[in-house]
Structure formats: structure tokens, C-alpha cells
Design a protein around this motif. Structure first.
Motif, PDB file in Angstrom:
ATOM      1  N   ASN A  57       0.878  -1.366   0.030  1.00  0.00           N
ATOM      2  CA  ASN A  57       0.100   0.009   0.041  1.00  0.00           C
ATOM      3  C   ASN A  57       0.948   1.342  -0.027  1.00  0.00           C
ATOM      4  O   ASN A  57       0.936   1.897   1.053  1.00  0.00           O
ATOM      5  N   PHE A  58       1.540   1.717  -1.167  1.00  0.00           N
ATOM      6  CA  PHE A  58       2.430   2.729  -1.462  1.00  0.00           C
ATOM      7  C   PHE A  58       1.559   3.835  -1.595  1.00  0.00           C
ATOM      8  O   PHE A  58       0.517   3.972  -2.410  1.00  0.00           O
ATOM      9  N   GLU A  59       1.684   4.910  -0.814  1.00  0.00           N
ATOM     10  CA  GLU A  59       1.078   6.119  -1.070  1.00  0.00           C
ATOM     11  C   GLU A  59       1.604   7.055  -2.323  1.00  0.00           C
ATOM     12  O   GLU A  59       0.842   7.780  -3.071  1.00  0.00           O
ATOM     13  N   LEU A  60       2.944   6.998  -2.416  1.00  0.00           N
ATOM     14  CA  LEU A  60       3.641   7.827  -3.328  1.00  0.00           C
ATOM     15  C   LEU A  60       4.491   6.784  -4.044  1.00  0.00           C
ATOM     16  O   LEU A  60       5.275   6.204  -3.685  1.00  0.00           O
ATOM     17  N   ILE A  61       4.091   7.040  -5.489  1.00  0.00           N
ATOM     18  CA  ILE A  61       5.075   6.062  -6.583  1.00  0.00           C
ATOM     19  C   ILE A  61       5.684   6.983  -7.298  1.00  0.00           C
ATOM     20  O   ILE A  61       5.332   7.616  -8.024  1.00  0.00           O
TER      21      ILE A  61
END
Length: 216
Positions: free
Chosen positions: A2-6
């Protein structure tokens, strides 16, 4: 995960420019009459800022001539850049990530002028939530690009993912404390990636898209 920023590298990761950049580095060296790096040497420096790239690819070039070679490189690159574009599937991937609520950004060794022109040509202005270039912050593998992007979006390192095609990208992620994914279709040979322990090595955009669907 669950990455917020890629955060994506640009050249060789989203944009199919590796071969062109290497050719333009070589052409600029020929223009100046200095030793021409091999294809592998020219490709290795992709993603670095200009000064770091020239120190590595053209080690015998006097510092006083860096500006001259840089100008010749840009002339060759801007003359040919309209013949290349995004990798197939890159736009679909970015749009899918945005639709799922991820923030997406770019951290690149390009100049601000070069990235802005590439974004205009690919009609991607406005899609990214943030961008950083090598001439406005520290060059890879220094972590400043990622640190600034995380600070701007209030994301922690463990909730940030770096995706790139070079060891420079992976080392930058390690220096910033963020996980990373490598892509094997760009500038660096996949064998170089193992010691930097990416979460995954994607061998195509489709492979990367599948992995992100399952893990991001």
C-alpha cells in the motif's frame, strides 16, 4: 504494501530514450574530438546529472569543456527526441495508479527544460503530482530528490516506492530509506541490481503493471 507515493525515473523507465541518449553522448564526443565511450559506457551514465555523467563517460575531458559538450549533446538530443515516446503501456499504468488514489511523481537526471519538453511532447503535463530534476536538486544517487518529494506530499519512506532502470535509482532509494523496484528493459543490465535488493525486477511494462496491481 500500500504505497501512497510512487516515484518513477523517466528515461529508460517510462520513456523509451536509452538508445537515443547513448547515441547523442557519443555524437557530442565526436564533435569535440574526444574519446567516444562505448554503448555500455554511454548507457551506464543515464540518470546521472550532467557533470557526474561526463566525469564517468568522458573522464579525460577537461572540466572547462563540460559546458561545450553539454551543449552539443542537447543539440543532438533535441533534434531527434520527437522520434521517440513512452513505452507501450506506460500511460495506462500511470492512469491506473492515479485512478486507485496513488500519487505519482518523477525523479530524473534530466534537466528541468528537458523534462518539461518531454512532458509536453507526451501530453503528460498535469498527470504527475510532483517532479524533480538533476539541475534543481542533488543528482542521483543522492537521496535529495526523493526526500523533497516525500516532504512535499507528507509520505514516509516505507510508504514511498521508487521505480527505475539503473543502479543510480536503486541506490538513491536505499539512501532515502525507501523500497524500490527495478525494470530490466532500460539502461542497466539486470545483473547489476541484485546487490541493491529491489523488491522486484520487472522485465516489461506488463510485468511491472501486474506487480503493482498485486503489491501497490
Amino acid at each position: 504494501m500500500n504505497f501512497e507515493l510512487i516515484v518513477f525515473d523517466w528515461d529508460g523507465t517510462l520513456f523509451d530514450s536509452t538508445a537515443l541518449i547513448a547515441r547523442c553522448i557519443q555524437a557530442a564526443c565526436r564533435d569535440l574530438g574526444v574519446a567516444v565511450p562505448s554503448d555500455a559506457q554511454a548507457a551506464f551514465v543515464i540518470g546521472l546529472g550532467l557533470q557526474d555523467a561526463l566525469q564517468t563517460a568522458v573522464p579525460d575531458l577537461p572540466v572547462a569543456r563540460y559546458g561545450e559538450l553539454g551543449r552539443r549533446y542537447r543539440e543532438h538530443y533535441f533534434a531527434e527526441q520527437h522520434a521517440i515516446g513512452l513505452f507501450d503501456g506506460a500511460l495506462d499504468l500511470l492512469q491506473a495508479l492515479k485512478a486507485r488514489g496513488h500519487r505519482v511523481a518523477v525523479a530524473t537526471g534530466k534537466s528541468r527544460r528537458g523534462l518539461d519538453e518531454a512532458l509536453r511532447n507526451t501530453r503528460l503535463h498535469g498527470l504527475f503530482d510532483g517532479t524533480r530534476t538533476a539541475d534543481e536538486t542533488a543528482s542521483k544517487p543522492h537521496p535529495q530528490m526523493l526526500l523533497e518529494l516525500m516532504a512535499a506530499h507528507g509520505t514516509e519512506p516505507e510508504r514511498t516506492l521508487m521505480i527505475g532502470d539503473t543502479t543510480h535509482d536503486l541506490q538513491m532509494a536505499a539512501n532515502a530509506g525507501t523500497p524500490a523496484v527495478a525494470v530490466a528493459y532500460g539502461a542497466h543490465e539486470p545483473a547489476r541490481f541484485a546487490e541493491l535488493r529491489p523488491l522486484h525486477v520487472a522485465h516489461s511494462l506488463a510485468d511491472l503493471h501486474r506487480w503493482l496491481d498485486d503489491h501497490a
